[in-house]
Design an enzyme around this catalytic site. Structure first.
Site, PDB file in Angstrom:
ATOM      1  N   SER A 113       0.826  -1.200   0.000  1.00 56.04           N
ATOM      2  CA  SER A 113       0.000   0.000   0.000  1.00 56.04           C
ATOM      3  C   SER A 113       0.874   1.270   0.000  1.00 56.04           C
ATOM      4  O   SER A 113       1.630   1.478  -0.936  1.00 56.04           O
ATOM      5  CB  SER A 113      -0.965  -0.078   1.194  1.00 56.04           C
ATOM      6  OG  SER A 113      -1.944   0.903   1.113  1.00 56.04           O
ATOM      7  N   ASP A 163     -10.200  -4.006  -5.055  1.00 55.50           N
ATOM      8  CA  ASP A 163      -9.537  -3.020  -4.179  1.00 55.50           C
ATOM      9  C   ASP A 163     -10.300  -1.698  -4.236  1.00 55.50           C
ATOM     10  O   ASP A 163     -10.375  -1.063  -5.291  1.00 55.50           O
ATOM     11  CB  ASP A 163      -8.089  -2.834  -4.663  1.00 55.50           C
ATOM     12  CG  ASP A 163      -7.257  -2.030  -3.671  1.00 55.50           C
ATOM     13  OD1 ASP A 163      -7.839  -1.218  -2.923  1.00 55.50           O
ATOM     14  OD2 ASP A 163      -6.024  -2.198  -3.667  1.00 55.50           O
ATOM     15  N   HIS A 194      -8.223  -4.699  -0.702  1.00 52.74           N
ATOM     16  CA  HIS A 194      -6.931  -4.032  -0.461  1.00 52.74           C
ATOM     17  C   HIS A 194      -6.009  -4.883   0.419  1.00 52.74           C
ATOM     18  O   HIS A 194      -4.797  -4.776   0.325  1.00 52.74           O
ATOM     19  CB  HIS A 194      -7.168  -2.658   0.184  1.00 52.74           C
ATOM     20  CG  HIS A 194      -5.994  -1.735   0.071  1.00 52.74           C
ATOM     21  ND1 HIS A 194      -5.509  -1.259  -1.139  1.00 52.74           N
ATOM     22  CD2 HIS A 194      -5.169  -1.208   1.021  1.00 52.74           C
ATOM     23  CE1 HIS A 194      -4.467  -0.479  -0.918  1.00 52.74           C
ATOM     24  NE2 HIS A 194      -4.228  -0.433   0.383  1.00 52.74           N
TER      25      HIS A 194
HETATM   26  C1  MLT Z   1      -1.574   5.946   0.028  1.00 58.21           C
HETATM   27  O1  MLT Z   1      -2.001   6.851   0.720  1.00 58.21           O
HETATM   28  O2  MLT Z   1      -0.389   5.744  -0.219  1.00 58.21           O
HETATM   29  C2  MLT Z   1      -2.615   5.049  -0.528  1.00 58.21           C
HETATM   30  O3  MLT Z   1      -3.849   5.659  -0.487  1.00 58.21           O
HETATM   31  C3  MLT Z   1      -2.666   3.751   0.170  1.00 58.21           C
HETATM   32  C4  MLT Z   1      -2.852   3.910   1.644  1.00 58.21           C
HETATM   33  O4  MLT Z   1      -3.976   4.021   2.108  1.00 58.21           O
HETATM   34  O5  MLT Z   1      -1.851   3.894   2.331  1.00 58.21           O
END
Ligand code: MLT
Length: 211
Positions: A113, A163, A194
């Site tokens: 992520s 996701d 996700h």
């Molecule tokens: C981010 O903020 O990098 C993406 O939205 C994934 C997350 O939730 O960390």
């Protein structure tokens, strides 16, 4: 196991981190939003058993949640901070290579992520520094001026068809940009949301071992 963290000078002190010596292979671990340097240790053992581990804690806080760069909203990133943190991570890797005496060519980034997103941005803007990456639920962090010479870089993108955070078109675009830059990219889709699944781990393992 050590957590040198902020007591170390310069680039190395930019992140609280763990260095766990093992084989010459090095797993660079980058957690998701709200995680820490302990989160992906089990994943590293599954994907690269016996490898040395360099595991970072994101140095940006969103409330109490560590991240690797700031965001303005879900999926809306602070591009100036992203650029700064991308350079900071690249500098950290170069400093760690000297301090812990490993060969950066033997580095495999394993990111989830937000951690996968910063790794993707390093791939696009500091090509050649990270030669192999396993990125789960990554998205394209920014279209800004990617470099074009990532020949010799291998990337596994583990994506989820359900996701809610990463639109399919976005990860397709990330794969395309990485391919344009010369990287060898495997985009592996699962019927997943996700969160990581056992199938993600198995898929990445097959890719890493060439099975
Ligand atoms: C981010 O903020 O990098 C993406 O939205 C994934 C997350 O939730 O960390």
């Amino acid at each position: 196991m050590t957590t040198p963290g902020t007591t170390l000078a310069g680039a190395l002190g930019a992140y609280v981190h763990r260095w766990i010596p093992g084989s010459e292979q090095v797993a660079l671990l980058l957690h998701g939003t709200g995680g820490n340097e302990d989160d992906l240790l089990p994943l590293a053992s599954m994907l690269l058993p016996g490898a040395s581990v360099l595991s970072l804690r994101g140095n940006v806080l969103e409330g109490t949640m560590p991240r690797f760069f700031r965001r303005l909203a879900e999926g809306v990133f602070d591009l100036a901070d992203l650029a700064l943190r991308t350079t900071q991570l690249a500098d950290f890797i170069r400093a760690a290579e000297g301090a812990y005496r490993f060969d950066a060519a033997k580095l495999t980034a394993i990111g989830f992520s937000n951690g996968a997103n910063i790794a993707a941005n390093v791939l696009l803007h500091e090509p050649g520094l990270i030669r192999r990456s396993v990125l789960f639920r990554a998205m394209l962090p920014s279209e800004q001026n990617p470099q074009r010479n990532a020949v010799g870089t291998r990337v596994y993108l583990g994506a989820g068809r359900r996701d809610p955070i990463v639109p399919a078109a976005n990860v397709e675009r990330l794969a395309a940009l990485l391919r344009d830059s010369g990287a060898d990219v495997t985009l592996d889709w699962r019927n997943a949301a996700h969160g990581l699944t056992g199938e993600d781990v198995e898929g990445a393992k097959r890719w890493l071992t060439g099975a």
